[in-house]
Write a protein that holds these residues in place. Structure first.
Motif: not given
Length: 190
Positions: A91-100, A164-176
């Motif tokens: 939920s938070a990662l989606s709000a930050y635009g790190a998950i499409s 241990g959740r699925n991390t492959h959908l996360v755009d780590t550059e969006a977290l910079l």
């Protein structure tokens, strides 16, 4: 308790920003002679459409003038009162635009309380327990004007990996942090 008195009390609390109640809240708001009388009064308020039962022991003022946008967080806050809880993971990662992918009807929350998944008429609440110390937790969340605080981007990413959740959908550059340029991958190759 009569219907008009109940509506007036609930309206007054609604104007002060409160539309979600636990059974204990209603017992204080509507002092009755016995728990059985309180349950009968709540049942009557539900039949007349004044209260909506969303989970066992959690009620929403159905005639609230408040927006329903934050209702799921308000329910979560009432469920884990006395515990530290914050929006994190997907939920938070989606709000930050790190998950499409945007979790439309699910809210993922880290809590010092019990874990669990609860389905409500407003969406699904997923609580994940954390054992992090309080001082560390307080540094990991931001107050953004919502009922629950939200994990920082770094904290949400760390929480996702830690549980241990699925991390492959996360755009780590969006977290910079803004303004930081990641090194060009071609320059890293000798």
């Amino acid at each position: 308790m009569d219907l008009n008195t109940a509506r007036k009390r609930l309206d007054r609390w609604d104007r002060q920003g409160r539309s979600v109640y636990t059974l204990a809240d209603l017992a204080k708001l509507f002092p009755e002679d016995s728990p059985k009388t309180l349950q009968e009064s709540i049942g009557r308020l539900r039949r007349f459409g004044v209260l909506e039962g969303v989970l066992r022991g959690i009620y929403v003022y159905a005639q609230s003038r408040r927006t329903k946008a934050d209702r799921l967080e308000e329910i979560a806050k009432a469920m884990r009162r006395g515990e530290y809880s914050y929006v994190s993971l997907e939920s938070a990662l989606s709000a930050y635009g790190a998950i499409s992918q945007i979790p439309v009807d699910r809210l993922t929350i880290m809590t010092t309380g019990r874990k669990g998944v609860y389905r409500t008429p407003y969406g699904t609440l997923e609580f994940t327990h954390t054992k992090r110390p309080l001082q560390e937790l307080l540094q990991r969340m931001r107050d953004v004007g919502r009922p629950l605080k939200v994990a920082t981007p770094e904290a949400a990413w760390a929480d996702l990996k830690r549980v241990g959740r699925n991390t492959h959908l996360v755009d780590t550059e969006a977290l910079l942090p803004d303004g930081y340029q990641a090194p060009d991958r071609e320059q890293d190759i000798p």
